[in-house]
Write a protein that holds these residues in place. Structure first.
Motif, short mmCIF file in Angstrom:
data_model
loop_
_atom_site.label_atom_id
_atom_site.label_comp_id
_atom_site.label_asym_id
_atom_site.label_seq_id
_atom_site.Cartn_x
_atom_site.Cartn_y
_atom_site.Cartn_z
N PHE A 55 0.79 -1.23 0.00
CA PHE A 55 0.00 0.00 0.00
C PHE A 55 0.82 1.29 0.00
CE2 PHE A 55 -2.44 -3.28 2.37
CZ PHE A 55 -3.46 -3.45 1.46
N GLY A 56 2.12 1.19 0.27
CA GLY A 56 2.95 2.38 0.33
C GLY A 56 3.00 3.02 1.70
N PHE A 57 2.32 2.45 2.66
CA PHE A 57 2.32 2.95 4.04
C PHE A 57 1.92 1.82 4.96
CE2 PHE A 57 -2.02 3.38 2.59
CZ PHE A 57 -2.80 3.07 3.69
N ASP A 58 2.11 2.01 6.25
CA ASP A 58 1.64 1.02 7.21
C ASP A 58 0.81 1.71 8.29
OD1 ASP A 58 3.34 2.21 9.05
OD2 ASP A 58 4.87 0.67 8.92
N VAL A 59 0.19 0.93 9.15
CA VAL A 59 -0.60 1.45 10.26
C VAL A 59 -0.21 0.69 11.52
CG1 VAL A 59 -2.55 2.19 8.83
CG2 VAL A 59 -2.52 -0.14 9.76
N LEU A 60 -0.41 1.33 12.65
CA LEU A 60 -0.08 0.68 13.92
C LEU A 60 -1.19 -0.24 14.39
CD1 LEU A 60 1.54 3.69 15.85
CD2 LEU A 60 2.68 1.85 14.57
N SER A 61 -2.41 0.01 13.93
CA SER A 61 -3.55 -0.79 14.36
C SER A 61 -3.73 -2.01 13.45
CB SER A 61 -4.83 0.06 14.35
OG SER A 61 -5.27 0.27 13.02
N ASN A 62 -4.80 -2.75 13.68
CA ASN A 62 -5.08 -3.94 12.87
C ASN A 62 -6.14 -3.67 11.81
OD1 ASN A 62 -7.21 -3.62 14.64
ND2 ASN A 62 -7.33 -5.78 15.23
N VAL A 63 -6.33 -2.40 11.45
CA VAL A 63 -7.27 -2.02 10.40
C VAL A 63 -6.57 -1.05 9.45
CG1 VAL A 63 -9.48 -0.94 9.84
CG2 VAL A 63 -9.24 -2.23 11.97
N LEU A 64 -6.67 -1.33 8.16
CA LEU A 64 -6.04 -0.47 7.15
C LEU A 64 -7.04 -0.18 6.05
CD1 LEU A 64 -2.49 -0.77 5.67
CD2 LEU A 64 -4.44 -0.64 4.12
N LYS A 65 -7.12 1.09 5.63
CA LYS A 65 -8.00 1.49 4.53
C LYS A 65 -7.15 1.93 3.34
CE LYS A 65 -11.41 3.36 7.80
NZ LYS A 65 -12.10 4.59 8.26
N SER A 66 -7.56 1.50 2.15
CA SER A 66 -6.80 1.84 0.94
C SER A 66 -7.69 1.72 -0.28
CB SER A 66 -5.59 0.91 0.80
OG SER A 66 -4.91 1.14 -0.43
N THR A 67 -7.31 2.42 -1.34
CA THR A 67 -7.98 2.25 -2.63
C THR A 67 -7.32 1.17 -3.46
OG1 THR A 67 -6.62 4.02 -3.57
CG2 THR A 67 -8.78 4.65 -2.71
N ILE A 68 -6.25 0.57 -2.94
CA ILE A 68 -5.55 -0.51 -3.64
C ILE A 68 -6.19 -1.85 -3.29
CG2 ILE A 68 -3.36 -1.74 -3.89
CD1 ILE A 68 -1.95 0.92 -3.31
N GLU A 69 -6.49 -2.63 -4.31
CA GLU A 69 -7.15 -3.92 -4.11
C GLU A 69 -6.12 -5.05 -4.05
OE1 GLU A 69 -10.00 -4.86 -7.11
OE2 GLU A 69 -10.64 -6.75 -6.14
N ILE A 70 -6.08 -5.75 -2.94
CA ILE A 70 -5.20 -6.90 -2.74
C ILE A 70 -6.05 -8.10 -2.34
CG2 ILE A 70 -3.31 -7.86 -1.37
CD1 ILE A 70 -2.36 -5.63 -3.18
N ASP A 71 -5.81 -9.23 -2.95
CA ASP A 71 -6.48 -10.46 -2.54
C ASP A 71 -6.04 -10.78 -1.11
OD1 ASP A 71 -7.37 -13.03 -2.06
OD2 ASP A 71 -6.51 -13.90 -3.87
N PRO A 72 -6.96 -10.81 -0.15
CA PRO A 72 -6.55 -11.02 1.25
C PRO A 72 -5.87 -12.37 1.49
CG PRO A 72 -8.94 -11.19 1.04
CD PRO A 72 -8.43 -10.67 -0.27
N SER A 73 -6.13 -13.35 0.61
CA SER A 73 -5.50 -14.66 0.78
C SER A 73 -4.02 -14.63 0.44
CB SER A 73 -6.21 -15.71 -0.08
OG SER A 73 -7.53 -15.91 0.37
N ARG A 74 -3.55 -13.55 -0.16
CA ARG A 74 -2.12 -13.43 -0.43
C ARG A 74 -1.34 -13.24 0.87
NH1 ARG A 74 0.04 -9.48 -4.90
NH2 ARG A 74 1.92 -10.40 -3.99
N SER A 75 -1.91 -12.51 1.80
CA SER A 75 -1.16 -12.17 3.01
C SER A 75 -1.41 -13.17 4.13
CB SER A 75 -1.58 -10.78 3.49
OG SER A 75 -1.03 -10.50 4.77
N PRO A 76 -0.36 -13.60 4.83
CA PRO A 76 -0.56 -14.47 5.99
C PRO A 76 -1.08 -13.72 7.20
CG PRO A 76 1.76 -13.95 5.76
CD PRO A 76 1.07 -13.36 4.57
N PHE A 77 -1.21 -12.39 7.08
CA PHE A 77 -1.64 -11.57 8.21
C PHE A 77 -3.05 -10.99 8.04
CE2 PHE A 77 3.00 -10.86 7.55
CZ PHE A 77 3.44 -11.68 8.57
N MET A 78 -3.53 -10.90 6.81
CA MET A 78 -4.87 -10.34 6.59
C MET A 78 -5.94 -11.34 7.00
SD MET A 78 -4.74 -8.45 2.89
CE MET A 78 -3.58 -7.12 2.54
N LYS A 79 -6.99 -10.82 7.65
CA LYS A 79 -8.16 -11.64 7.98
C LYS A 79 -9.25 -11.50 6.92
CE LYS A 79 -10.01 -11.70 11.98
NZ LYS A 79 -10.66 -11.18 13.22
N GLU A 80 -9.56 -10.24 6.59
CA GLU A 80 -10.68 -9.98 5.70
C GLU A 80 -10.42 -8.72 4.88
OE1 GLU A 80 -13.62 -11.14 9.40
OE2 GLU A 80 -12.41 -9.31 9.20
#
Length: 313
Positions: A28-53
């Motif tokens: 995404f070009g940035f990170d967040v300290l919390s467990n929620v991130l908002k972006s206009t970039i679409e990523i398949d969540p199954s790609r990441s071992p850390f994404m839930k939904e």
């Protein structure tokens, strides 16, 4: 990039907190300290071992009543659906919502949608969530832990990267695969290759040790994937690649000196302008001597054992 907005929720062990943030920055070009991130970039969540939904936002409102009213505009023309409230854990500053309250929210929203509810095999899954006192509703995509299925390989050794770290490293190296050619020139038994190939990344593997090359090929085939893995030293690589992933050899099969580590990085400089290095040793001086610059870094821990992950250009 698009005009759509996506909300990603995250979950991970504290030992991999820094690695998760590095993966965020790559996607995404940035990170967040919390467990929620908002972006206009679409990523398949199954790609990441850390994404839930991933929630693709359709409506947002300042109150639940506002969201409920907006949802009444939806007409699915008898298509089946179900609604899931995502506040089943703490999200950002929002506390977890209890089970009975979440079911009440789901029922209330579901009754507003013109369609056929189906809790077992719905055609569309919608999510509703409150984050920072604002409500969101949209299409929900739940992450599938594909990396977990790759843990049981026919060929393994104890010092190989675990599949979560390997998958994150592949994402850090190639966050957006379209048109990107990658290589793992010290691929070992192919842990990174399996994760990268399963995500559709164009990657080839190579290793100087014939024994581990055969193991890598068998591991790739075991999961129904196709990938090219060759035997030979990094010095014989002739093609150019957009990125290289190098997990520095340090196992029972391949003994390596400091001079050989430096040579690997120098050789990589011949055929790529970007390299992601995974190492248990500090290699900043080698990276600089080889002509690369470290542009991002993190530490991935497992108990007292730590690996450095360096992104170099």
């Amino acid at each position: 990039m698009s005009n759509r907005e996506f909300i990603y929720t995250y979950s991970g062990h504290r030992d991999e907190y820094d690695l998760c943030r590095m993966e965020m920055r790559s996607f995404f070009g940035f990170d967040v300290l919390s467990n929620v991130l908002k972006s206009t970039i679409e990523i398949d969540p199954s790609r990441s071992p850390f994404m839930k939904e991933r929630l693709e936002v359709i409506y947002e409102g300042d109150s639940f009543e506002q969201i409920a009213d907006l949802v009444e505009q939806l007409d699915l023309d008898h298509a089946t659906f179900k609604v899931v409230c995502l506040n089943d854990s703490e999200l950002g500053s929002m506390k977890k919502v209890g089970h009975s309250k979440r079911r009440e929210i789901e029922r209330n929203i579901g009754l507003r949608i013109k369609g056929e509810p189906d809790l077992e095999q719905p055609e569309t899954v919608f999510g509703v969530v409150m984050i920072d006192n604002k409500w969101y509703f949209g299409k929900l995509e739940v992450s599938e832990p594909i990396w977990l299925h790759h843990q049981q390989k026919p060929h393994m050794y104890s010092t190989a990267l675990n599949t979560r770290v390997a998958r994150a490293v592949a994402n850090i190296a190639v966050p957006h695969p379209n048109g990107v050619r990658a290589i793992d020139p010290c691929c070992g038994i192919g842990t990174v290759l399996v994760e990268a190939l399963s995500m559709g990344i164009d990657i080839v593997g190579r290793d100087i040790n014939r024994r581990v090359v055969l193991g890598s090929r068998k591991n790739i085939a075991h999961f129904g994937l196709e990938g090219n893995v060759t035997t030979g030293p990094i010095s014989e690589i002739e093609d150019n690649y957009d990125v290289a992933i190098i997990d520095m050899p340090y196992n029972l099969f391949t003994h390596i000196t400091v001079e050989e580590q430096l040579d690997i990085v120098k050789q990589a400089r011949r055929f790529t302008k970007k390299v992601v290095i995974v190492t248990i040793d500090t290699m900043d001086h080698m990276v600089e001597e080889a002509g690369f610059e470290i542009i991002d870094r993190c530490e991935a821990r497992k108990g007292t054992f730590a690996r450095q992950v360096l992104v170099c250009k």
